[in-house]
Design an enzyme around this catalytic site. Structure first.
Site, PDB file in Angstrom:
ATOM      1  N   HIS A 124      -1.285  -8.036   8.411  1.00 51.32           N
ATOM      2  CA  HIS A 124      -0.825  -7.729   7.045  1.00 51.32           C
ATOM      3  C   HIS A 124       0.057  -8.833   6.447  1.00 51.32           C
ATOM      4  CE1 HIS A 124      -2.417  -3.732   7.233  1.00 51.32           C
ATOM      5  NE2 HIS A 124      -1.619  -3.351   8.212  1.00 51.32           N
ATOM      6  N   ASP A 161      -8.858  -2.855  13.346  1.00 53.15           N
ATOM      7  CA  ASP A 161      -7.648  -2.035  13.116  1.00 53.15           C
ATOM      8  C   ASP A 161      -7.957  -1.057  11.976  1.00 53.15           C
ATOM      9  OD1 ASP A 161      -4.373  -2.364  13.606  1.00 53.15           O
ATOM     10  OD2 ASP A 161      -4.880  -1.579  11.618  1.00 53.15           O
ATOM     11  N   HIS A 163      -6.237  -0.227   9.552  1.00 59.18           N
ATOM     12  CA  HIS A 163      -5.733  -0.719   8.268  1.00 59.18           C
ATOM     13  C   HIS A 163      -6.441  -2.010   7.890  1.00 59.18           C
ATOM     14  CE1 HIS A 163      -2.373   1.602  10.130  1.00 59.18           C
ATOM     15  NE2 HIS A 163      -2.324   2.131   8.910  1.00 59.18           N
ATOM     16  N   ASP A 248      -5.530   1.934  16.228  1.00 58.31           N
ATOM     17  CA  ASP A 248      -5.044   3.057  15.419  1.00 58.31           C
ATOM     18  C   ASP A 248      -6.155   3.817  14.685  1.00 58.31           C
ATOM     19  OD1 ASP A 248      -5.331   0.719  13.984  1.00 58.31           O
ATOM     20  OD2 ASP A 248      -3.312   0.701  13.150  1.00 58.31           O
TER      21      ASP A 248
HETATM   22 ZN   LIG Z   1      -3.130  -0.740  11.764  1.00 55.12          ZN
END
Ligand SMILES: [Zn+2]
Length: 343
Positions: A124, A161, A163, A248
């Site tokens: 990120h 992931d 996200h 996740d």
């Molecule tokens: Zn994540």
């Protein structure tokens, strides 16, 4: 197969207290690798700190010095999600450097493939800002390093992931040398990653987003890999594959709502390993991103190492998610993504 493990206790010194992204994620993973006898089959690679010059291939000098001074003055919050402690700057340098060491070992043939168990995570982090528990974008720095140090033209980054790796996407949005492929829950943090985000300018087409609905799991992710990632990678012809491995998307992870299993993660790793074998002499480097259920993280890391080492059996003590509604409209969704990428 010779599989590298990058790990160092410095990664535990990024002290986030009772934050979900904490040192126990690595402590438990390493102890499980020892307990199951996997660790002794791995080639340990010692990380080094990334240099300022290496960090600056992705990050603004002013942001790097801000993180350093913030850590030196005792730490605190870099953004509403990302907290640092006095040793976090050093740990973050070694996290970025750990992926560089893994990439170099794979490129030089010292190991066949590798997994860097680093923290803080990276995908990120953007040019001038920490985001979502990430300080420096480890995988993006490694892609830049591999391109320049080994004079590569094409590096693939696959990110599973849960996200979207907005920082990695940003870094290479206009860059035709790096193909970024991501599966992620959508709509969800950080808000980016819809299928129509495909790159810009010379990088048009080398960003491939596969947004996933809450509730989707192994079947959908494996179809995304087999029907989109594999043909896109064959067209792109990478010389190295880097993987942002977050765990996740597992059904037992409380930060998100997907239904992937440990078996699913291992099967994705298998596809990546086969792709690397077919396209780039097996050169494959995993790096840890998210994953907040400690048992899931430890078992998934072990399962990925099993795949990298060439074991065919997968141990998945957590099994499948309790049944819920059947995922809908996946066929239309994947067809739309295939159309966008001319598959
Ligand atoms: Zn994540």
């Amino acid at each position: 197969m010779k599989t590298g493990l990058v790990y160092d206790p410095i990664y535990l010194e990024h002290d986030t207290g009772d934050h979900v992204e904490n040192s126990r994620r690595l402590v438990e993973a390493i102890s499980y690798l020892k307990e199951t006898g996997i660790k002794e089959k791995l080639t340990c690679l010692s990380p080094r700190p990334a240099s300022l010059e290496e960090l600056e291939t992705i990050h603004a000098p002013a942001y790097i010095s801000y993180v350093k001074s913030k850590a030196e003055s005792g730490g605190g919050w870099l953004d509403p999600d990302t907290v640092i402690s006095p040793k976090s700057y050093e740990a973050a340098l070694y996290a970025a450097g750990g992926v560089l060491v893994a990439a170099e070992a794979v490129m030089k043939g010292k190991v066949d493939n590798a997994f860097a168990l680093v923290r803080p995570p990276g995908h990120h982090a953007v040019q001038d800002q920490a985001m979502g528990f990430c300080i420096f974008n480890n995988v993006a720095i490694a892609a830049k390093f591999a391109l320049s140090k080994f004079k590569l033209n094409h590096v693939l980054i696959a990110d599973f992931d849960v996200h979207h790796g907005n920082g990695t996407q940003d870094a290479f949005y206009a860059d035709p040398q790096v193909l970024y492929f991501s599966t992620h829950q959508y709509p969800f943090y950080p808000g980016t990653g819809w299928m129509d985000e495909t790159g810009t300018g010379e990088g048009e087409g080398t960003t491939v987003n596969f947004p996933m609905a809450a509730g989707w799991g192994d079947e959908e992710c494996l179809r995304a890999f087999n029907e989109v990632l594999v043909p896109v990678a064959r067209r792109f012809q990478p010389q190295l594959i880097l993987v942002s491995a977050g765990f996740d998307a597992h059904w037992a992870d409380h930060l998100a709502n997907m239904k992937v299993t440990i078996t699913g993660f291992a099967q994705m790793a298998m596809i990546l390993k086969e792709l690397a074998a077919e396209l780039c002499q097996g050169r494959l480097v995993f790096t840890l991103e998210g994953g907040y259920n400690l048992r899931v993280v430890a078992h998934s890391i072990k399962a990925v190492f099993g795949v990298l080492l060439g074991n065919s059996e997968i141990d998945d003590p957590l099994g499948k998610a309790p049944p819920t509604r059947t995922p809908e409209r996946f066929d239309e969704h994947i067809e739309a993504i295939k159309r966008i990428h001319h598959l």
